[in-house]
Design a protein around this motif. Structure first.
Motif, PDB file in Angstrom:
ATOM      1  N   VAL A  74       8.800  -5.839  -0.861  1.00 11.12           N
ATOM      2  CA  VAL A  74       8.610  -4.545  -0.499  1.00 11.12           C
ATOM      3  C   VAL A  74       7.430  -4.053  -1.117  1.00 11.12           C
ATOM      4  O   VAL A  74       7.293  -4.335  -2.310  1.00 11.12           O
ATOM      5  N   THR A  75       6.403  -3.462  -0.419  1.00 12.14           N
ATOM      6  CA  THR A  75       5.135  -3.035  -1.291  1.00 12.14           C
ATOM      7  C   THR A  75       5.523  -1.697  -1.777  1.00 12.14           C
ATOM      8  O   THR A  75       6.465  -1.086  -1.746  1.00 12.14           O
ATOM      9  N   ALA A  76       4.332  -1.200  -2.412  1.00 14.17           N
ATOM     10  CA  ALA A  76       4.297   0.044  -3.208  1.00 14.17           C
ATOM     11  C   ALA A  76       4.629   1.079  -2.188  1.00 14.17           C
ATOM     12  O   ALA A  76       4.696   2.146  -2.463  1.00 14.17           O
ATOM     13  N   ASP A  77       4.102   0.789  -0.828  1.00  7.74           N
ATOM     14  CA  ASP A  77       4.032   1.720   0.311  1.00  7.74           C
ATOM     15  C   ASP A  77       5.314   1.613   0.988  1.00  7.74           C
ATOM     16  O   ASP A  77       5.501   2.243   2.021  1.00  7.74           O
ATOM     17  N   SER A  78       6.432   0.995   0.317  1.00  7.58           N
ATOM     18  CA  SER A  78       7.738   0.745   1.090  1.00  7.58           C
ATOM     19  C   SER A  78       7.749   0.079   2.340  1.00  7.58           C
ATOM     20  O   SER A  78       8.490  -0.011   3.131  1.00  7.58           O
ATOM     21  N   GLU A  79       6.553  -1.002   2.388  1.00  4.84           N
ATOM     22  CA  GLU A  79       6.598  -1.910   3.683  1.00  4.84           C
ATOM     23  C   GLU A  79       7.166  -3.111   3.313  1.00  4.84           C
ATOM     24  O   GLU A  79       7.129  -3.800   2.259  1.00  4.84           O
ATOM     25  N   HIS A  80       8.116  -3.438   4.140  1.00  7.26           N
ATOM     26  CA  HIS A  80       8.666  -5.108   4.065  1.00  7.26           C
ATOM     27  C   HIS A  80       7.662  -5.869   4.665  1.00  7.26           C
ATOM     28  O   HIS A  80       7.367  -6.225   5.870  1.00  7.26           O
ATOM     29  N   VAL A  81       7.254  -6.842   3.865  1.00  9.92           N
ATOM     30  CA  VAL A  81       6.363  -7.829   4.296  1.00  9.92           C
ATOM     31  C   VAL A  81       6.847  -9.215   3.563  1.00  9.92           C
ATOM     32  O   VAL A  81       7.559  -9.477   2.744  1.00  9.92           O
ATOM     33  N   MET A  82       6.038 -10.003   3.926  1.00  8.71           N
ATOM     34  CA  MET A  82       5.901 -11.661   3.293  1.00  8.71           C
ATOM     35  C   MET A  82       4.995 -11.810   2.179  1.00  8.71           C
ATOM     36  O   MET A  82       3.585 -11.315   2.484  1.00  8.71           O
ATOM     37  N   ALA A  83       5.432 -12.407   1.384  1.00  6.23           N
ATOM     38  CA  ALA A  83       4.214 -12.791   0.061  1.00  6.23           C
ATOM     39  C   ALA A  83       4.183 -14.092  -0.090  1.00  6.23           C
ATOM     40  O   ALA A  83       5.292 -15.000   0.104  1.00  6.23           O
TER      41      ALA A  83
END
Length: 284
Positions: free
Chosen positions: A200-209
């Motif tokens: 989860v990014t600092a902007d609360s987005e669910h992404v892949m890393a």
């Protein structure tokens, strides 16, 4: 080479060694003379044929390991790390799953704030499309930023906890790439098949890393894929310790926009942190 050591005060011999009976010590003079003659008769034998005995001296005045460390400034961990470094065989390829020996990003860090950094931060936010009112508030609050990092499993895992005015942001990155037993090579188009993990990014987005190590295992690289904010794109972070000061932790953050082909430039910012309890001179 095989090193053999004898415990202090112990006895070591090539053959069995007979110790005199306590009653023999107080025996008759005649018995003692017989033993003396016997020894004289055997004196012609080769010294190498005689059983040899070594007694481990008791080194009362020897320097202890702790004292030796204080004298030469080298700890046991330093010695073991140096041995590991000298005998270490690096993985092949440019992207590794592990860090080089002695490279550890673990620590608690406080953001280094300068007027120059505030200007760069404002430009970074501006390039991301943030309005003036948002940028002004962010620059004021940025001084409260801290990070806690914990590197484990030889660098395969990196836990990061960011603390700022917005709250706490935690994520765990899993590195993939060349290892002791495997080698990662690029595909025909230059891309790599790294392992992706959800965060989860600092902007609360669910992404892949995706994460890996570069520069011979000294720089940890991570990339978040599928970011929708700021016009869409991906964030790349390059984390490493300052070569001139191991108490300074650097994170080069770059936003790669999806519409870069349309002329939009990448956004870049260098974050510099000082280890908790340490000092850093920033000049005038």
């Amino acid at each position: 080479v095989t090193w053999r050591f004898l415990r202090e005060g112990a006895v070591y011999g090539d053959a069995a060694v007979e110790f005199p009976n306590i009653f023999d010590v107080f025996g008759s003079e005649e018995e003692k003379k017989k033993k003396t003659k016997t020894k004289e008769g055997d004196s012609g034998a080769s010294a190498s044929s005689q059983p040899r005995m070594i007694v481990g001296d008791i080194l009362d005045d020897a320097t202890t390991s702790e004292e030796a460390n204080e004298l030469d400034g080298t700890s046991k961990l330093d010695i073991e790390a140096e041995i590991e470094r000298e005998s270490w065989v690096p993985p092949s390829g440019e992207r590794w799953a592990i860090a080089a020996p002695g490279v550890d990003l673990s620590g608690k860090w406080k953001l280094i704030i300068t007027e120059k950094f505030k200007e760069e931060y404002d430009e970074f936010l501006k390039s991301l499309g943030q309005p003036l009112i948002v940028r002004g508030a962010a620059v004021v609050l940025i001084g409260n930023t801290r990070e806690e990092t914990k590197q484990t499993d030889g660098g395969r895992t990196l836990y990061i906890k960011g603390i700022n005015a917005k709250g706490v942001w935690e994520r765990t990155l899993a590195s993939s790439g060349s290892d002791y037993d495997t080698a990662m090579t690029p595909n025909a188009d230059g891309s790599y098949d790294h392992v992706s993990v959800p965060i989860v990014t600092a902007d609360s987005e669910h992404v892949m890393a995706q994460s890996w190590w570069e520069s011979d295992g000294t720089v940890h690289v991570s990339r978040t894929l599928g970011v929708k904010k700021y016009g869409g794109g991906s964030f790349e972070s390059r984390r490493y310790l300052d070569p001139k000061n191991g108490d300074v932790y650097i994170c080069d953050s770059t936003f790669h926009p999806n519409d870069a082909l349309e002329g939009r430039e990448r956004s870049h910012l260098r974050w510099k942190f000082i280890r908790e309890g340490k000092s850093y001179y920033v000049g005038e």
